[in-house]
Design a protein around this motif. Structure first.
Motif, PDB file in Angstrom:
ATOM      1  N   HIS A   5      -7.201 -12.534   7.451  1.00  0.00           N
ATOM      2  CA  HIS A   5      -8.056 -12.184   6.898  1.00  0.00           C
ATOM      3  C   HIS A   5      -8.013 -11.299   6.371  1.00  0.00           C
ATOM      4  CE1 HIS A   5     -12.522 -10.981   8.180  1.00  0.00           C
ATOM      5  NE2 HIS A   5     -11.812  -9.889   8.541  1.00  0.00           N
ATOM      6  N   VAL A   6      -9.325 -11.250   5.590  1.00  0.00           N
ATOM      7  CA  VAL A   6      -8.615  -9.895   4.503  1.00  0.00           C
ATOM      8  C   VAL A   6     -10.622  -9.387   4.329  1.00  0.00           C
ATOM      9  CG1 VAL A   6      -9.204  -9.948   2.150  1.00  0.00           C
ATOM     10  CG2 VAL A   6      -7.120 -11.307   3.201  1.00  0.00           C
ATOM     11  N   ASP A   7     -10.510  -7.836   4.891  1.00  0.00           N
ATOM     12  CA  ASP A   7     -11.701  -7.683   3.507  1.00  0.00           C
ATOM     13  C   ASP A   7     -10.995  -7.374   2.556  1.00  0.00           C
ATOM     14  OD1 ASP A   7     -12.998  -8.110   6.258  1.00  0.00           O
ATOM     15  OD2 ASP A   7     -12.435  -6.523   7.156  1.00  0.00           O
ATOM     16  N   VAL A   8     -12.571  -6.044   1.876  1.00  0.00           N
ATOM     17  CA  VAL A   8     -12.410  -5.927  -0.069  1.00  0.00           C
ATOM     18  C   VAL A   8     -13.450  -4.597   0.555  1.00  0.00           C
ATOM     19  CG1 VAL A   8     -11.881  -7.400  -0.615  1.00  0.00           C
ATOM     20  CG2 VAL A   8     -13.839  -7.157  -0.213  1.00  0.00           C
ATOM     21  N   ALA A   9     -12.216  -3.701  -0.327  1.00  0.00           N
ATOM     22  CA  ALA A   9     -12.743  -2.167   0.032  1.00  0.00           C
ATOM     23  C   ALA A   9     -13.176  -2.209  -2.256  1.00  0.00           C
ATOM     24  CB  ALA A   9     -12.649  -1.275  -0.116  1.00  0.00           C
ATOM     25  N   ASP A  48      -9.425  -2.187  -4.500  1.00  0.00           N
ATOM     26  CA  ASP A  48      -9.926  -2.427  -5.862  1.00  0.00           C
ATOM     27  C   ASP A  48     -10.916  -2.616  -6.762  1.00  0.00           C
ATOM     28  OD1 ASP A  48      -8.657  -3.497  -8.635  1.00  0.00           O
ATOM     29  OD2 ASP A  48      -6.905  -3.650  -7.714  1.00  0.00           O
ATOM     30  N   ASP A  49     -10.715  -1.531  -7.581  1.00  0.00           N
ATOM     31  CA  ASP A  49     -12.552  -1.491  -8.508  1.00  0.00           C
ATOM     32  C   ASP A  49     -12.364  -2.666  -9.641  1.00  0.00           C
ATOM     33  OD1 ASP A  49      -9.625  -0.497  -9.720  1.00  0.00           O
ATOM     34  OD2 ASP A  49     -11.410   0.348 -11.324  1.00  0.00           O
ATOM     35  N   ALA A  84     -12.741   4.096  -2.392  1.00  0.00           N
ATOM     36  CA  ALA A  84     -12.309   5.292  -1.435  1.00  0.00           C
ATOM     37  C   ALA A  84     -12.623   5.187  -0.979  1.00  0.00           C
ATOM     38  CB  ALA A  84     -11.402   6.261  -1.754  1.00  0.00           C
ATOM     39  N   SER A  85     -14.402   5.365  -1.209  1.00  0.00           N
ATOM     40  CA  SER A  85     -15.379   5.218   0.042  1.00  0.00           C
ATOM     41  C   SER A  85     -15.775   4.149   1.357  1.00  0.00           C
ATOM     42  CB  SER A  85     -16.915   5.826  -1.020  1.00  0.00           C
ATOM     43  OG  SER A  85     -17.322   5.741   0.728  1.00  0.00           O
ATOM     44  N   GLN A  86     -15.320   3.551   0.450  1.00  0.00           N
ATOM     45  CA  GLN A  86     -15.847   2.080   1.434  1.00  0.00           C
ATOM     46  C   GLN A  86     -14.311   2.058   2.189  1.00  0.00           C
ATOM     47  OE1 GLN A  86     -16.610  -1.723  -1.208  1.00  0.00           O
ATOM     48  NE2 GLN A  86     -18.324  -0.575  -1.905  1.00  0.00           N
ATOM     49  N   ALA A  87     -12.936   1.825   1.593  1.00  0.00           N
ATOM     50  CA  ALA A  87     -12.150   1.620   1.862  1.00  0.00           C
ATOM     51  C   ALA A  87     -11.903   3.136   3.159  1.00  0.00           C
ATOM     52  CB  ALA A  87     -10.561   2.173   1.316  1.00  0.00           C
ATOM     53  N   ARG A  88     -12.342   4.378   3.336  1.00  0.00           N
ATOM     54  CA  ARG A  88     -12.237   4.681   4.072  1.00  0.00           C
ATOM     55  C   ARG A  88     -13.106   4.160   5.836  1.00  0.00           C
ATOM     56  NH1 ARG A  88     -13.392   9.003   0.503  1.00  0.00           N
ATOM     57  NH2 ARG A  88     -11.910  10.047   0.031  1.00  0.00           N
ATOM     58  N   GLN A  89     -14.304   4.025   5.316  1.00  0.00           N
ATOM     59  CA  GLN A  89     -15.695   3.224   6.015  1.00  0.00           C
ATOM     60  C   GLN A  89     -14.101   2.125   6.830  1.00  0.00           C
ATOM     61  OE1 GLN A  89     -18.856   2.562   4.646  1.00  0.00           O
ATOM     62  NE2 GLN A  89     -19.849   4.370   3.706  1.00  0.00           N
ATOM     63  N   ALA A  90     -13.894   1.080   5.812  1.00  0.00           N
ATOM     64  CA  ALA A  90     -13.161   0.209   7.166  1.00  0.00           C
ATOM     65  C   ALA A  90     -12.234  -0.043   7.687  1.00  0.00           C
ATOM     66  CB  ALA A  90     -12.680  -0.498   5.362  1.00  0.00           C
TER      67      ALA A  90
END
Length: 237
Positions: free
Chosen positions: A27-31, A8-9, A34-40
């Protein structure tokens, strides 16, 4: 415990969802895009992704299509938006989205959607997601001839929500037993106070926080302490 990615931006939404899900033992990661989500997604096979539809670089539906075409939709995806159309919800469904959460997201609906998504076998998400033909770069688009009732229940719920008339505000319920210790009487009052404002604001934690002058994290903890049932909708008189 599940590995969950929140995309979410809006920083406030990322922080709030992360805190709630962390409190539930995940366990939660955030982005933030979309660019950060692709990497994650490339770095970890997540058990669940919460994906915002409207983002500045690539919208969530396009990212969902991208994962489906690349065979990376092995996890359930819950779409989130504050102003998505029915067509958008239907399209996300046909691509492979598990469910849809309308912002502002109530705690009760969030936890229910997350629980249901995690109970679904991961393979089901991949099996239900359409695949692009080998070498094809065309986007997956909804089939206009397909009946709307073929879509999951959350699409029908979105339609009902869009067609529903605005209900009246609830009447405050105030019935206190004053023949008790001050702490107990105060807790009863605070519980009734927060339940009333939750009902008035349709269960929106953001709006209740603004109305009561509390930080959302403090409000969330306070409601759990008081045993307030969250996610209440507006009630008629």
């Amino acid at each position: 415990m599940a590995n969950i990615l929140v995309v979410d931006d809006e920083l406030g939404i990322r922080d709030l969802l992360s805190e709630i899900l962390n409190d539930e033992g995940h366990h939660v990661d955030v982005a933030e895009n979309a660019s950060q989500a692709r990497q994650a997604r490339l770095a970890l096979d997540y058990d669940l992704v919460l994906l915002d539809i409207w983002m500045p670089d690539t919208d969530g539906v396009s990212l969902l299509k991208e994962w489906a075409q690349a065979g990376q939709l092995s996890m359930p995806v819950i779409m989130m938006s504050g102003h998505a159309t029915i067509d958008t919800a239907v399209e996300a469904t046909r691509i492979g989205a598990h469910s849809f959460l309308e912002k502002p997201i109530t705690l009760q609906k969030l936890l229910k959607a997350v629980t249901q998504a995690l109970e679904r076998p991961a393979a089901a998400a991949a099996a239900s997601a359409p695949r692009a033909a080998p070498g094809s770069t065309s986007a997956i688009t909804p089939n206009a001839a397909q009946p709307l009732q073929d879509a999951p229940a959350f699409v029908a719920a979105a339609i009902q929500s869009a067609q529903a008339d605005e209900p009246s505000l609830p009447e405050p319920q105030q019935s206190f037993n004053l023949d008790r210790p001050l702490r107990e009487a105060r807790d009863d009052f605070e519980k009734a106070y927060f339940e009333y404002h939750l009902a008035c604001e349709g269960g929106s934690m953001t709006r209740v926080a603004e109305k009561t002058g509390l930080e959302r994290t403090h409000l969330y903890r306070k409601l759990r302490q008081l045993g307030v049932e969250l996610g209440k909708r507006k009630a008629s008189r």
